[in-house]
Design a protein around this motif. Sequence first.
Motif, short mmCIF file in Angstrom:
data_model
loop_
_atom_site.label_atom_id
_atom_site.label_comp_id
_atom_site.label_asym_id
_atom_site.label_seq_id
_atom_site.Cartn_x
_atom_site.Cartn_y
_atom_site.Cartn_z
N PHE A 137 0.07 5.68 31.54
CA PHE A 137 -0.67 6.72 30.32
C PHE A 137 0.46 7.34 29.24
CE2 PHE A 137 -3.47 9.91 33.38
CZ PHE A 137 -4.20 8.45 33.99
N THR A 138 0.03 7.25 28.22
CA THR A 138 1.59 7.52 27.31
C THR A 138 0.28 9.10 26.27
OG1 THR A 138 1.41 5.60 27.46
CG2 THR A 138 2.04 6.20 25.29
N VAL A 139 1.24 9.87 25.87
CA VAL A 139 0.48 11.19 25.46
C VAL A 139 1.22 10.44 23.84
CG1 VAL A 139 1.02 13.41 24.80
CG2 VAL A 139 0.98 12.06 27.39
N SER A 140 0.39 11.05 22.85
CA SER A 140 1.14 11.02 21.55
C SER A 140 0.92 12.41 20.44
CB SER A 140 1.19 9.62 21.35
OG SER A 140 -0.52 9.32 21.20
N ARG A 141 1.54 12.90 19.52
CA ARG A 141 0.97 13.54 18.51
C ARG A 141 0.72 13.33 17.33
NH1 ARG A 141 4.70 18.43 19.45
NH2 ARG A 141 3.83 19.74 18.06
N ASP A 142 0.17 13.44 16.36
CA ASP A 142 0.15 12.83 15.37
C ASP A 142 0.47 15.01 14.60
OD1 ASP A 142 -0.38 13.50 12.52
OD2 ASP A 142 -1.11 11.11 12.85
#
Length: 118
Positions: free
Chosen positions: A67-72
Amino acid sequence: QVQLVESGGGLVQAGGSLTLSCVASVSIVEFHSMAWHRQRPGAQRELVGYVTRDGRESYGGYLEGRFTVSRDNEKNLLSLQMDNLEPEDTGVYYCGAQLQPFQPTDYWGQGTQVTVSS
């Protein structure tokens, strides 16, 4: 009032991928960190992963890099890319936002259901 709205859940076969999204009603730079949690059937809610305002990431060790968490920050968006899904990943996934470090989550979304079939 802060609102977090998740989307992107659904039914997927084992080995497949899903991307969850969480849109905030306020600027997410106000939060120290944002995280994904999940609650599997019959289990307590657990942390999946989080990302801090300055971009540091951390994940539950059981995920083995799937899993990979990212934010914009411009879109006030938190995402969770989930690959190589397993039936054990089935559950309700929640977005959470934390205003200060080392404090309980301040805001929660309503959750989105992820079901992985074998």
